[in-house]
Design an enzyme around this catalytic site. Structure first.
Site, PDB file in Angstrom:
ATOM      1  N   ARG A 194       0.708  -0.990   0.110  1.00 51.54           N
ATOM      2  CA  ARG A 194       0.328  -0.361  -0.400  1.00 51.54           C
ATOM      3  C   ARG A 194       0.427   1.287  -0.047  1.00 51.54           C
ATOM      4  O   ARG A 194       1.987   1.149   0.519  1.00 51.54           O
ATOM      5  CB  ARG A 194      -1.292  -0.420   1.113  1.00 51.54           C
ATOM      6  CG  ARG A 194      -1.722  -1.500   1.019  1.00 51.54           C
ATOM      7  CD  ARG A 194      -3.056  -1.485   2.033  1.00 51.54           C
ATOM      8  NE  ARG A 194      -3.927  -2.364   2.910  1.00 51.54           N
ATOM      9  CZ  ARG A 194      -2.969  -3.691   3.609  1.00 51.54           C
ATOM     10  NH1 ARG A 194      -2.409  -3.646   3.944  1.00 51.54           N
ATOM     11  NH2 ARG A 194      -4.056  -4.762   2.938  1.00 51.54           N
ATOM     12  N   LYS A 217      -1.951  -3.060   7.306  1.00 52.58           N
ATOM     13  CA  LYS A 217      -3.049  -3.080   8.103  1.00 52.58           C
ATOM     14  C   LYS A 217      -3.316  -4.577   8.733  1.00 52.58           C
ATOM     15  O   LYS A 217      -4.973  -4.386   9.383  1.00 52.58           O
ATOM     16  CB  LYS A 217      -3.727  -2.784   7.052  1.00 52.58           C
ATOM     17  CG  LYS A 217      -5.342  -2.703   6.528  1.00 52.58           C
ATOM     18  CD  LYS A 217      -6.156  -2.994   5.589  1.00 52.58           C
ATOM     19  CE  LYS A 217      -7.879  -2.209   5.507  1.00 52.58           C
ATOM     20  NZ  LYS A 217      -8.127  -2.294   4.101  1.00 52.58           N
ATOM     21  N   HIS A 268      -3.939   3.123  -4.350  1.00 47.62           N
ATOM     22  CA  HIS A 268      -3.811   1.774  -4.829  1.00 47.62           C
ATOM     23  C   HIS A 268      -3.825   1.197  -6.150  1.00 47.62           C
ATOM     24  O   HIS A 268      -4.392  -0.520  -5.931  1.00 47.62           O
ATOM     25  CB  HIS A 268      -5.595   1.608  -4.383  1.00 47.62           C
ATOM     26  CG  HIS A 268      -5.373   0.548  -2.628  1.00 47.62           C
ATOM     27  ND1 HIS A 268      -4.843   0.264  -1.895  1.00 47.62           N
ATOM     28  CD2 HIS A 268      -6.474  -0.426  -3.417  1.00 47.62           C
ATOM     29  CE1 HIS A 268      -5.152  -1.009  -0.810  1.00 47.62           C
ATOM     30  NE2 HIS A 268      -6.210  -1.540  -1.773  1.00 47.62           N
ATOM     31  N   ARG A 271      -0.946  -1.217  -6.384  1.00 46.12           N
ATOM     32  CA  ARG A 271      -1.119  -2.040  -6.018  1.00 46.12           C
ATOM     33  C   ARG A 271      -1.925  -3.233  -6.200  1.00 46.12           C
ATOM     34  O   ARG A 271      -1.781  -4.684  -6.970  1.00 46.12           O
ATOM     35  CB  ARG A 271      -2.144  -2.415  -4.099  1.00 46.12           C
ATOM     36  CG  ARG A 271      -2.261  -3.538  -3.430  1.00 46.12           C
ATOM     37  CD  ARG A 271      -2.469  -3.046  -2.305  1.00 46.12           C
ATOM     38  NE  ARG A 271      -3.286  -4.090  -1.269  1.00 46.12           N
ATOM     39  CZ  ARG A 271      -2.907  -5.175   0.063  1.00 46.12           C
ATOM     40  NH1 ARG A 271      -0.856  -4.801  -0.110  1.00 46.12           N
ATOM     41  NH2 ARG A 271      -2.845  -6.312   0.426  1.00 46.12           N
ATOM     42  N   HIS A 294      -2.964 -10.595   3.186  1.00 48.73           N
ATOM     43  CA  HIS A 294      -4.086 -10.558   3.051  1.00 48.73           C
ATOM     44  C   HIS A 294      -4.913 -11.616   3.916  1.00 48.73           C
ATOM     45  O   HIS A 294      -4.050 -12.636   3.961  1.00 48.73           O
ATOM     46  CB  HIS A 294      -5.365 -11.374   1.592  1.00 48.73           C
ATOM     47  CG  HIS A 294      -5.003 -10.032   0.916  1.00 48.73           C
ATOM     48  ND1 HIS A 294      -5.267 -10.093  -0.685  1.00 48.73           N
ATOM     49  CD2 HIS A 294      -4.692  -7.912   0.709  1.00 48.73           C
ATOM     50  CE1 HIS A 294      -5.225  -9.549  -1.533  1.00 48.73           C
ATOM     51  NE2 HIS A 294      -5.290  -8.096  -0.230  1.00 48.73           N
ATOM     52  N   TYR A 303      -8.359 -11.884  -7.759  1.00 45.62           N
ATOM     53  CA  TYR A 303      -7.476 -11.482  -9.000  1.00 45.62           C
ATOM     54  C   TYR A 303      -7.684 -13.132  -9.978  1.00 45.62           C
ATOM     55  O   TYR A 303      -6.849 -13.131 -10.763  1.00 45.62           O
ATOM     56  CB  TYR A 303      -5.980 -11.365  -8.633  1.00 45.62           C
ATOM     57  CG  TYR A 303      -5.995  -9.989  -7.974  1.00 45.62           C
ATOM     58  CD1 TYR A 303      -5.435  -8.405  -8.430  1.00 45.62           C
ATOM     59  CD2 TYR A 303      -5.922  -9.644  -5.989  1.00 45.62           C
ATOM     60  CE1 TYR A 303      -6.064  -7.306  -8.083  1.00 45.62           C
ATOM     61  CE2 TYR A 303      -5.912  -8.832  -5.897  1.00 45.62           C
ATOM     62  CZ  TYR A 303      -6.270  -7.875  -6.355  1.00 45.62           C
ATOM     63  OH  TYR A 303      -6.267  -6.340  -5.618  1.00 45.62           O
TER      64      TYR A 303
END
Length: 325
Positions: A194, A217, A268, A271, A294, A303
């Site tokens: 990020r 995050k 973003h 990313r 993630h 994706y």
């Protein structure tokens, strides 16, 4: 045991022991007296005859209690408390245990906001009740726990083509007077991090051909390999805290290009671009999940449709291609 009297069968008992309250009641038949005696003993065993005091705390009090014992340890805890206070005020600060789904739904229907904002607010309120229940500050179920979030349409995932990447980097080189924005952009494109994660890098985070991201995050550290060329470029850039805030410079550079992105996407997209090209070039989903950090594979699966094998299967197995006539 009930006693026979002139007026009927008398139940005279102290269900909670010698020092407890006295219960006296007369019945016409012994059977009724026995049933009442058994009922009274059962209630005493369950403690229903001596209920705890009513919990009359207001929702605002619970929100503050949540913050003091949990929220202040969250990265966005102060912001959440501010939002919770606004919600509470809009609902006229009800007694927390008496809040009903219809009360919250009425508030939600009157507030003009995006569905995602409504879902975030519902999540924040649920967190207050659920966390305080877990910590035993309240002894009742979440009164709005059965309200379902608003179903959202899946966001469009946009990524840059190779030509667009070149255009963006050339634009930054040629016209940006911010000395950090080009290198931050390259780090994001090379690692899938990020913007804020790249912006917060210190020289100690780059070692032996790898970048380690700490303030993430998900709160989990992750390490991503980089090319020797990029590692040298970072080393030549400086020592200690590598960058200052450069997001505005990036947005201005992006706006000067011909690139058009969905609303709400700016940095973003870098990313998304890393992830999309990773899969299109044959990378696997599990490795991508680890690189992106993630917590759930569900996020990474967005994706999967870009995989060459996935696309080839669409051509191979479509009904026209398999139709023999």
């Amino acid at each position: 045991m009930p006693k026979k009297t002139e007026k009927g069968w008398l139940v005279d008992m102290r269900p909670d022991g010698r020092d407890g309250r006295r219960v006296r009641r007369t019945f016409e038949t012994k059977a009724e007296a026995l049933r009442f005696e058994a009922f009274t003993k059962a209630k005493a065993d369950r403690g229903e005859w001596n209920p705890s005091a009513a919990d009359n705390r207001r929702l605002s009090e619970l929100c503050q209690l949540w913050f003091d014992n949990h929220g202040k340890h969250l990265t966005d805890g102060v912001r959440r408390l501010s939002i919770l206070n606004l919600i509470t005020a809009a609902m006229r600060d009800p007694i927390a245990c008496q809040l009903k789904p219809e009360n919250y739904l009425r508030y939600r229907s009157k507030k003009e906001a995006k569905p995602k904002t409504h879902n975030n607010e519902l999540g924040y309120l649920n967190s207050v009740y659920n966390e305080l229940r877990r910590l035993e500050f309240i002894d009742y179920e979440n009164p709005i726990g059965r309200i379902k979030p608003i179903k959202l349409s899946e966001n469009e995932l946009s990524f840059l083509t190779k030509q667009q990447i070149t255009e963006l980097l050339d634009e930054i080189r040629a016209k940006s007077d911010n000395k950090h924005v080009l290198l931050i952009t390259k780090i994001c494109l090379s690692t899938g991090c990020r913007w804020g994660e790249a912006e917060g890098l210190h020289s100690r985070h780059i070692h032996a051909g790898k970048i380690t991201f700490n303030d993430t995050k998900s709160k989990r550290n992750r390490t991503v390999p980089i090319s020797s060329e990029l590692e040298k470029e970072i080393a030549d850039h400086g020592d200690g805290q590598l960058f200052s805030s450069s997001i505005t410079a990036f947005r201005r550079a992006l706006a000067r290009t011909s690139i058009e992105l969905p609303t709400g996407q700016a940095a973003h997209v870098l990313r998304h671009t890393f992830a999309s090209h990773f899969i299109m070039n044959g990378g696997d989903i599990i490795t991508l999940q680890r690189i992106l950090g993630h917590a759930s594979i569900t996020m990474t699966m967005r994706y999967a449709h870009l995989s060459p094998s996935h696309l080839a299967a669409a051509v191979k197995f479509n009904p026209l291609n398999t139709h023999s006539a």
